[in-house]
Design a protein around this motif. Sequence first.
Motif, mmCIF file in Angstrom:
data_model
loop_
_atom_site.group_PDB
_atom_site.id
_atom_site.type_symbol
_atom_site.label_atom_id
_atom_site.label_comp_id
_atom_site.label_asym_id
_atom_site.label_seq_id
_atom_site.Cartn_x
_atom_site.Cartn_y
_atom_site.Cartn_z
ATOM 1 N N ASN A 45 -23.589 -38.186 -8.630
ATOM 2 C CA ASN A 45 -24.569 -37.213 -7.851
ATOM 3 C C ASN A 45 -25.103 -36.121 -8.636
ATOM 4 O OD1 ASN A 45 -24.052 -38.117 -5.308
ATOM 5 N ND2 ASN A 45 -21.787 -37.090 -4.941
ATOM 6 N N ASN A 87 -21.226 -47.271 -9.442
ATOM 7 C CA ASN A 87 -21.753 -46.191 -8.608
ATOM 8 C C ASN A 87 -23.397 -46.087 -8.657
ATOM 9 O OD1 ASN A 87 -19.382 -45.074 -7.104
ATOM 10 N ND2 ASN A 87 -18.720 -45.528 -8.949
ATOM 11 N N ASP A 146 -16.092 -39.006 -11.307
ATOM 12 C CA ASP A 146 -16.646 -39.385 -9.670
ATOM 13 C C ASP A 146 -17.690 -38.182 -9.585
ATOM 14 O OD1 ASP A 146 -14.800 -37.162 -9.706
ATOM 15 O OD2 ASP A 146 -13.670 -38.103 -7.960
ATOM 16 N N GLU A 147 -17.593 -37.063 -10.370
ATOM 17 C CA GLU A 147 -18.885 -36.299 -9.858
ATOM 18 C C GLU A 147 -20.185 -36.498 -10.748
ATOM 19 O OE1 GLU A 147 -17.293 -31.663 -9.945
ATOM 20 O OE2 GLU A 147 -16.212 -32.922 -11.473
ATOM 21 N N ILE A 160 -17.099 -48.219 -14.359
ATOM 22 C CA ILE A 160 -16.987 -47.403 -13.109
ATOM 23 C C ILE A 160 -18.510 -46.843 -12.765
ATOM 24 C CG2 ILE A 160 -16.077 -45.377 -12.012
ATOM 25 C CD1 ILE A 160 -13.518 -45.742 -14.041
ATOM 26 N N LEU A 161 -19.008 -46.098 -13.683
ATOM 27 C CA LEU A 161 -20.426 -45.486 -13.275
ATOM 28 C C LEU A 161 -21.652 -46.395 -12.923
ATOM 29 C CD1 LEU A 161 -20.668 -42.804 -16.082
ATOM 30 C CD2 LEU A 161 -20.364 -42.706 -13.740
#
Length: 407
Positions: free
Chosen positions: A402, A341, A398-399, A337-338
């Motif tokens: 960023n 992203n 999901d944090e 997933i990472l």
Amino acid sequence: MTNIEKDPYKGVRDFYPEDMASQNHIINTMRKTAESFGYIEYSASVLEPAELYRAKSGEEIVNEQTYTFTDRGGRDVTLRPEMTPTLARMIAKKKKELAFPIRWYSIPNLFRYERPQKGRLREHWQLNVDIFGVEDISAETEIIEVASNIIRNFGVIDDNFEIRINDRALIDETLKEMRLNEDQAYRMKKLLDKKNKIDNFQEEADNIAGKEFNFNPKPSKQITDVINTLKSRGISNTVFDPYLMRGFDYYTGIVFEVFDKSPENNRSLFGGGRYDRLLEIFGEEKIPAMGFGMGDVTMRDVLETYNLIPEYRSSTDLYICTVDQDSIPESDKIADILRKNGVNVAVDKSGKKIGSQIEYADKKNIPFVICIGKDEIDSEQYKLKNLKTGEENSVAIDEIPNTIKRK
Ligand code: HAM
């Protein structure tokens, strides 16, 4: 057991990951600056027919410095010692289809059989920035501006380098006025090129001239115009240097060389010039051309002198430490997933203690770690640790992208 040498071949370098990171910094700064002036990239093979260099590169480079061999088909092949003849060949071949002016750059590796020493190796990378199709001095000023901006973008200030400028046409004219014949003039230019490296310049010059050699040309209008235009563009660290020659035979007009002024590294860094007639070797009409070549070895020495090479940081952003074997499948999923992203992530599958997994990440200069075990998998909260600062934050997946990018 054989006993093969572990050192690389004489005069070439291995790039271990940390060396590769600083190399990429050098190459990327060159690339970015060239592109910011509207230059686009081209490339070619390292192999060229040997005859490409015989016509106009100059005796020293062809007879003493090229790697030339005969291939299985009996052809003479040379590992390119410079990019300019290749570029001229490419432009000559597609001259009719290309829209001029052409602004092209390339960062090839080049091979020269030299005695390895500070700033000189047998393989180096060289940024080439060239413009074709511009006759007036806007070519000279633009090319010198690109050169100057690259050095500035590396973080070197103008006071620390000097741009020396001369004009081959002025030298030719001056030698003619001094009544040197063609052969004398050729030998004199080779000698002028070596002036700073020899002690008995005047004696040898007098010998070639067959009389006292009084060489004192005034700058040509071209030179003054280039210097003044550069000044109006904010570049004032230029000087006229009547002894600056540059080795290659193909230069026809303005030539320039950038010098480092620091006492530790006082030497020529790179240079270039105008070569309006190189296409003639392909039986083509001449096309005005101007450009320079900037080597990575000399540039690296400068950056080391001024401490301008950025600290090494791994290209891996995050290391996932796994508490036990059962946590590995879930860790792999999180890593996927990472990665989608934009996070570069590796998963530890060694089964070693958490402490030594974290130590490993630190040793590899990976800036962030998370440790995944049953608790993290159940709660979907992960402790993201910054290994540099020791700072730790509890975050959801999901944090993570960023948080990492902000650092
Ligand atoms: P050059 O002066 O032979 O010019 O090389 C340009 C730069 O490449 C040098 O100033 C130096 O920074 C680097 N360089 C050359 N040889 C070595 C070496 N053996 N080891 C490390 N660095 C080296 C040319 O090659 C021209 N073709 C440049 C040019 C492009 N002129 C017009 N367009």
